[in-house]
Design a protein around this motif. Structure first.
Motif, short mmCIF file in Angstrom:
data_model
loop_
_atom_site.label_atom_id
_atom_site.label_comp_id
_atom_site.label_asym_id
_atom_site.label_seq_id
_atom_site.Cartn_x
_atom_site.Cartn_y
_atom_site.Cartn_z
N VAL A 86 0.86 -1.19 0.00
CA VAL A 86 0.00 0.00 0.00
C VAL A 86 0.90 1.24 0.00
O VAL A 86 2.00 1.21 0.55
CB VAL A 86 -0.94 0.02 1.22
CG1 VAL A 86 -1.95 -1.10 1.16
CG2 VAL A 86 -0.14 -0.06 2.52
N PRO A 87 0.46 2.34 -0.62
CA PRO A 87 1.32 3.53 -0.69
C PRO A 87 1.60 4.18 0.65
O PRO A 87 2.67 4.75 0.87
CB PRO A 87 0.53 4.48 -1.60
CG PRO A 87 -0.43 3.63 -2.33
CD PRO A 87 -0.76 2.50 -1.41
N ASN A 88 0.62 4.12 1.56
CA ASN A 88 0.76 4.75 2.88
C ASN A 88 -0.34 4.23 3.78
O ASN A 88 -1.08 3.32 3.41
CB ASN A 88 0.69 6.28 2.75
CG ASN A 88 -0.52 6.72 1.93
OD1 ASN A 88 -1.65 6.34 2.23
ND2 ASN A 88 -0.28 7.50 0.88
N HIS A 89 -0.46 4.83 4.96
CA HIS A 89 -1.47 4.39 5.93
C HIS A 89 -2.80 5.14 5.78
O HIS A 89 -3.70 4.94 6.60
CB HIS A 89 -0.96 4.59 7.36
CG HIS A 89 0.18 3.70 7.72
ND1 HIS A 89 0.80 3.77 8.96
CD2 HIS A 89 0.82 2.71 7.06
CE1 HIS A 89 1.78 2.87 9.01
NE2 HIS A 89 1.81 2.23 7.87
N GLU A 90 -2.91 5.98 4.77
CA GLU A 90 -4.03 6.92 4.70
C GLU A 90 -5.39 6.23 4.79
O GLU A 90 -6.27 6.67 5.54
CB GLU A 90 -3.95 7.75 3.41
CG GLU A 90 -5.05 8.80 3.31
CD GLU A 90 -4.91 9.65 2.06
OE1 GLU A 90 -5.75 10.54 1.87
OE2 GLU A 90 -3.96 9.43 1.28
N ASN A 114 4.24 5.55 14.52
CA ASN A 114 5.25 6.26 13.73
C ASN A 114 4.70 6.82 12.43
O ASN A 114 5.29 7.72 11.83
CB ASN A 114 6.42 5.33 13.41
CG ASN A 114 7.16 4.87 14.66
OD1 ASN A 114 7.09 5.52 15.70
ND2 ASN A 114 7.85 3.75 14.56
N GLY A 115 3.59 6.26 11.97
CA GLY A 115 2.99 6.74 10.72
C GLY A 115 3.62 6.15 9.47
O GLY A 115 3.35 6.60 8.36
N SER A 116 4.45 5.12 9.63
CA SER A 116 5.07 4.48 8.47
C SER A 116 5.49 3.07 8.84
O SER A 116 5.57 2.72 10.02
CB SER A 116 6.30 5.28 8.00
OG SER A 116 7.29 5.29 9.01
N GLY A 117 5.77 2.27 7.81
CA GLY A 117 6.19 0.89 8.05
C GLY A 117 5.06 -0.10 7.86
O GLY A 117 3.89 0.27 7.71
N THR A 118 5.42 -1.37 7.88
CA THR A 118 4.46 -2.43 7.65
C THR A 118 3.46 -2.54 8.79
O THR A 118 3.82 -2.45 9.96
CB THR A 118 5.19 -3.78 7.48
OG1 THR A 118 6.08 -3.69 6.36
CG2 THR A 118 4.22 -4.91 7.24
N PRO A 131 2.86 -3.79 3.78
CA PRO A 131 4.08 -2.99 3.70
C PRO A 131 3.89 -1.80 2.77
O PRO A 131 3.04 -1.83 1.88
CB PRO A 131 5.11 -3.97 3.13
CG PRO A 131 4.31 -4.96 2.36
CD PRO A 131 2.97 -5.05 3.04
N VAL A 132 4.67 -0.74 2.98
CA VAL A 132 4.56 0.46 2.15
C VAL A 132 5.32 0.24 0.84
O VAL A 132 6.46 -0.20 0.82
CB VAL A 132 5.11 1.68 2.89
CG1 VAL A 132 5.13 2.90 1.98
CG2 VAL A 132 4.26 1.96 4.13
N ASP A 186 -11.65 -1.61 -2.27
CA ASP A 186 -10.85 -0.60 -1.60
C ASP A 186 -10.38 0.46 -2.60
O ASP A 186 -10.71 0.41 -3.78
CB ASP A 186 -9.67 -1.24 -0.84
CG ASP A 186 -8.58 -1.79 -1.76
OD1 ASP A 186 -8.61 -1.54 -2.99
OD2 ASP A 186 -7.68 -2.48 -1.24
N HIS A 187 -9.60 1.42 -2.13
CA HIS A 187 -9.18 2.54 -2.97
C HIS A 187 -8.19 2.14 -4.06
O HIS A 187 -7.92 2.94 -4.96
CB HIS A 187 -8.57 3.65 -2.11
CG HIS A 187 -9.59 4.61 -1.57
ND1 HIS A 187 -10.02 5.73 -2.25
CD2 HIS A 187 -10.30 4.59 -0.41
CE1 HIS A 187 -10.92 6.37 -1.54
NE2 HIS A 187 -11.11 5.71 -0.42
N TYR A 188 -7.67 0.94 -3.97
CA TYR A 188 -6.64 0.53 -4.93
C TYR A 188 -7.16 -0.51 -5.93
O TYR A 188 -6.43 -0.96 -6.80
CB TYR A 188 -5.42 -0.02 -4.18
CG TYR A 188 -4.97 0.94 -3.10
CD1 TYR A 188 -4.52 2.22 -3.42
CD2 TYR A 188 -5.04 0.58 -1.75
CE1 TYR A 188 -4.14 3.11 -2.43
CE2 TYR A 188 -4.66 1.48 -0.76
CZ TYR A 188 -4.21 2.73 -1.11
OH TYR A 188 -3.85 3.63 -0.13
#
Length: 225
Positions: A86-90, A114-118, A131-132, A186-188
């Motif tokens: 996924v591109p991010n946690h958004e 943290n706002g990032s990472g798997t 994972p991002v 989903d969005h993707y």
């Protein structure tokens, strides 16, 4: 990633070469050509594949009244997880948790802070690892099994009047003539088909007892993670 793939391929071809029962291949596989740069690797055989040669465990039985049946072939216990970039946690946290009802695995909860990472999202005994990276789309659909669809449909209704949703669309459909299913995209572009599980005692026991750990809204969990 490439080195791990190469190791797996070398292991695979080594095992294939050592096997007494081999698959007959008349030409190089396109996958082999692409992955190994077209170098001369091929598997040839003088024997024919049988069900018995494919069996990892169990027995093959036959009776005059019926064709052969294969029982308990797999030694696998569980499809433990799949990775889906996924591109991010958004969108994913709200989508997997608040919509689909997955549980956040505490072993990767710090990445949410943290706002990032798997991120690991748990579904009974299985997981989806997120994972991002460039967004991935699984062709076809992902099937989810619920003890009841009532909670899922109620959560989806909460988004009816909202313009910003963590999913693109959803609908309630009939799978065949009887079984109701909720289809969510989903969005993707990944499609989830959500169905109510069976009512037998054995099936309910599986969903009740086999689970991954999830992060709860308890004081102990909040302080820990």
């Amino acid at each position: 990633i490439h080195s791990r793939m190469a190791c797996r391929l070398l292991t695979y071809f080594g095992a294939l070469t050592a096997s007494t029962t081999r698959i007959q291949v008349s030409a190089f596989s396109p996958f082999v050509k692409t992955t190994l740069g077209g170098r001369g690797v091929a598997a040839r055989s003088t024997s024919t594949i049988t069900l018995k040669s494919l069996a990892s465990s169990g027995d093959i039985t036959s009776s005059p009244a019926s064709s052969s049946t294969v029982d308990n072939l797999s030694t696998l216990t569980l499809l433990e997880h799949i990775n889906l970039n996924v591109p991010n946690h958004e969108y994913i946290l709200e989508f997997y948790s608040n919509v689909l009802g997955f549980g956040l695995d505490p072993r990767r909860a710090q990445n949410v802070v943290n706002g990032s990472g798997t991120v690991w999202m748990n579904c009974g005994a299985s997981q989806i690892h997120l994972p991002v990276g460039d967004a991935q789309v699984i062709p076809g659909s992902i099937g989810l099994w619920y003890e009841s669809l009532d909670g899922l449909k109620a959560r989806l209704e909460n988004y009816d009047d909202q313009e910003a949703k963590p999913f693109v669309q959803h609908s309630v459909e009939n799978d065949g003539e009887v079984n109701e299913a909720v289809r969510i995209m989903d969005h993707y572009g990944n499609v989830f088909f959500c169905r109510k599980g069976g009512d037998s005692k054995n099936e309910n026991e599986i969903t009740r007892t086999v689970k991954q750990p999830i992060l709860y809204k308890t004081k102990e969990d909040i302080e820990t993670y």
